[in-house]
Scaffold this active site. Structure first.
Site, PDB file in Angstrom:
ATOM      1  N   ARG A 129       0.837  -1.211   0.000  1.00  0.00           N
ATOM      2  CA  ARG A 129       0.000   0.000   0.000  1.00  0.00           C
ATOM      3  C   ARG A 129       0.863   1.248   0.000  1.00  0.00           C
ATOM      4  NH1 ARG A 129      -4.484   0.231   4.577  1.00  0.00           N
ATOM      5  NH2 ARG A 129      -2.674   0.707   5.860  1.00  0.00           N
ATOM      6  N   LYS A 177      -2.663   6.363   1.748  1.00  0.00           N
ATOM      7  CA  LYS A 177      -2.485   6.807   3.132  1.00  0.00           C
ATOM      8  C   LYS A 177      -1.540   8.007   3.144  1.00  0.00           C
ATOM      9  CE  LYS A 177      -2.320   4.431   7.563  1.00  0.00           C
ATOM     10  NZ  LYS A 177      -3.509   5.057   8.123  1.00  0.00           N
ATOM     11  N   GLU A 194     -16.162   6.248   4.922  1.00  0.00           N
ATOM     12  CA  GLU A 194     -15.421   5.721   6.071  1.00  0.00           C
ATOM     13  C   GLU A 194     -15.279   6.828   7.100  1.00  0.00           C
ATOM     14  OE1 GLU A 194     -11.281   4.767   5.524  1.00  0.00           O
ATOM     15  OE2 GLU A 194     -11.093   6.103   3.824  1.00  0.00           O
TER      16      GLU A 194
HETATM   17  N1  PLP Z   1      -9.191   4.199   6.885  1.00  0.00           N
HETATM   18  C1  PLP Z   1      -8.396   5.194   7.281  1.00  0.00           C
HETATM   19  C2  PLP Z   1      -8.726   6.572   6.846  1.00  0.00           C
HETATM   20  C3  PLP Z   1      -7.291   4.919   8.093  1.00  0.00           C
HETATM   21  O1  PLP Z   1      -6.493   5.898   8.514  1.00  0.00           O
HETATM   22  C4  PLP Z   1      -7.032   3.596   8.484  1.00  0.00           C
HETATM   23  C5  PLP Z   1      -5.867   3.276   9.294  1.00  0.00           C
HETATM   24  O2  PLP Z   1      -4.894   2.771   8.849  1.00  0.00           O
HETATM   25  C6  PLP Z   1      -7.899   2.591   8.046  1.00  0.00           C
HETATM   26  C7  PLP Z   1      -8.963   2.931   7.249  1.00  0.00           C
HETATM   27  C8  PLP Z   1      -7.666   1.185   8.418  1.00  0.00           C
HETATM   28  O3  PLP Z   1      -6.658   0.612   7.644  1.00  0.00           O
HETATM   29  P1  PLP Z   1      -5.816  -0.609   8.189  1.00  0.00           P
HETATM   30  O4  PLP Z   1      -6.769  -1.665   8.572  1.00  0.00           O
HETATM   31  O5  PLP Z   1      -4.962  -0.979   7.040  1.00  0.00           O
HETATM   32  O6  PLP Z   1      -5.048  -0.095   9.349  1.00  0.00           O
HETATM   33  C1  COI Z   2      -4.008   3.087  11.766  1.00  0.00           C
HETATM   34  O1  COI Z   2      -4.988   2.475  12.150  1.00  0.00           O
HETATM   35  O2  COI Z   2      -2.895   2.571  11.635  1.00  0.00           O
HETATM   36  C2  COI Z   2      -4.086   4.489  11.398  1.00  0.00           C
HETATM   37  O3  COI Z   2      -3.214   4.963  10.733  1.00  0.00           O
HETATM   38  C3  COI Z   2      -5.193   5.293  11.874  1.00  0.00           C
HETATM   39  C4  COI Z   2      -4.711   6.546  12.495  1.00  0.00           C
HETATM   40  C5  COI Z   2      -5.861   7.453  12.577  1.00  0.00           C
HETATM   41  C6  COI Z   2      -4.091   6.293  13.828  1.00  0.00           C
END
Ligand code: PLP
Ligand code: COI
Length: 343
Positions: A82, A184, A220
């Site tokens: 990612r 991200k 989201e």
């Molecule tokens: N959506 C957003 C905007 C986020 O910042 C995060 C955090 O990483 C997620 C979703 C969840 O992603 P992941 O499950 O890869 O941590």
């Molecule tokens: C994560 O879950 O890793 C994120 O980056 C979310 C953040 C808002 C702490």
């Protein structure tokens, strides 16, 4: 090594300066070897690309101490991929994916004392990030970049741990339809700061963003994807090209199907359906959020209350939570390739 003396059971989601962090530098068209350093500070030009035009992407993953005493990371290959794609999207030289995984391992090994004990409820949050560091004044990508990883022990992202939270429908948009919502990038979070401060001031834990094109569909929250359970006990996942492809959510889809035998429906979810009572449970999912149950959603004074209520997580999300964390902490056998053993 002895584990640090911290009140592991009462950690919030906060930054602690740990012992080592990884740093690599990109210059003259290549990344250097990288190394661990004790120095948590960064010195850069006043005109660094990241400071002027927010050229940065980051990741978040966790290391867990397992029941049998190992230290493992959960699916770091997906974070590597990612970040690679996000970097390309922001015209940054992507950090090689195999080296990303090696750097995660090296950083965690340099901070083993900081990995919270099994059963404490805390984990080691790992934050890889990269940014343009050389000067830019016309709007263009930087020539030089830094890739770094630090880690910090954390407890639950939301106060109260697994207690259901209240969230609200945001008046702000998070990501344009063909913008940066799927990567991200730090800039996606900069724009959410006003919205989150305002939400907290009004007693809400998070903002639900709607699709900016029509403002009728669920996207989201600022820091997590959203999942629903319908009246048949199926998992319903909002689909959109402008939300972050959460690794937790993608893992939960597999867990739901293969471990729990649930049906999973990935589709657009209209706010009107949520208001109409189509769902019995709702949760936020992500590395930081794990699965945080949502008890109610406020839409400008109109309350949407889920049958699961404000006292505890509903039954389907509880099963998903127990299975996912069981895999992460080594209590349940993981699908091939999901667990990277670090120590
Ligand atoms: N959506 C957003 C905007 C986020 O910042 C995060 C955090 O990483 C997620 C979703 C969840 O992603 P992941 O499950 O890869 O941590
Ligand atoms: C994560 O879950 O890793 C994120 O980056 C979310 C953040 C808002 C702490």
């Amino acid at each position: 090594m002895s584990t640090k003396e911290l009140d592991w059971g009462n950690l919030g989601f906060a930054y602690h300066v740990t012992d080592k962090r990884f740093v690599a530098y990109y210059k003259d068209g290549k990344w250097d070897e990288g190394h661990l350093t004790d120095d948590p500070m960064i010195t850069m030009s006043e005109d660094a690309g990241v400071l002027q035009y927010s050229q940065s992407v980051f990741e978040g993953l966790k290391a867990y101490r397992t029941e049998d005493g190992h230290v493992v990371a959960f699916r770091p290959d997906l974070n590597a991929a990612r970040m690679y794609e996000g970097a390309q999207y922001l015209e940054m030289p992507p950090f090689p994916q195999d080296r990303f995984i090696d750097a995660v391992v090296e950083t965690v090994r340099g901070n083993l004392d900081w990995v919270p004990p099994y059963g404490s409820g805390a984990t080691l949050y790992i934050r890889p990030y990269m940014f343009g560091i050389s000067p830019v004044i016309g709007v263009k990508p930087a020539d030089e970049y830094m890739f770094r990883i630090f880690c910090t022990p954390v407890g639950p992202y939301f106060k109260g741990g697994a207690k259901p939270i209240s969230v609200r429908i945001s008046d702000f948009d998070r990501a344009a339809p063909r913008g940066t919502g799927h990567i991200k990038a730090g800039l996606n979070y900069a724009m959410s700061l006003h919205a989150i401060v305002d939400a907290h001031n009004k007693g809400f834990a998070e903002n639900i963003y709607l699709d900016p094109g029509t403002r009728t569909k669920i996207e989201e929250t600022g820091g997590a994807n959203i999942i629903f359970v319908d009246h048949d006990g199926n998992l319903v996942i909002p689909k959109s090209s402008s939300i972050l492809p959460s690794i937790t959510r993608r893992s939960l889809v597999d867990v739901a199907k293969t471990y729990l035998g649930l049906k999973v429906n990935e589709r657009e979810v209209a706010l009107s359906e949520v208001k109409g009572g189509a769902f019995t449970e709702c949760g936020l999912c992500g590395t930081a959020a794990v699965i945080s149950p949502v008890g109610r959603i406020d839409d400008h004074g109109e309350e949407i209350a889920f049958p699961s209520g404000m006292e505890k997580m509903g039954p389907v999300l509880t099963k998903l939570y127990d299975t996912l964390t069981g895999i992460q902490m080594g209590r349940l056998e993981a699908p091939a390739g999901w667990i990277k053993v670090i120590a």
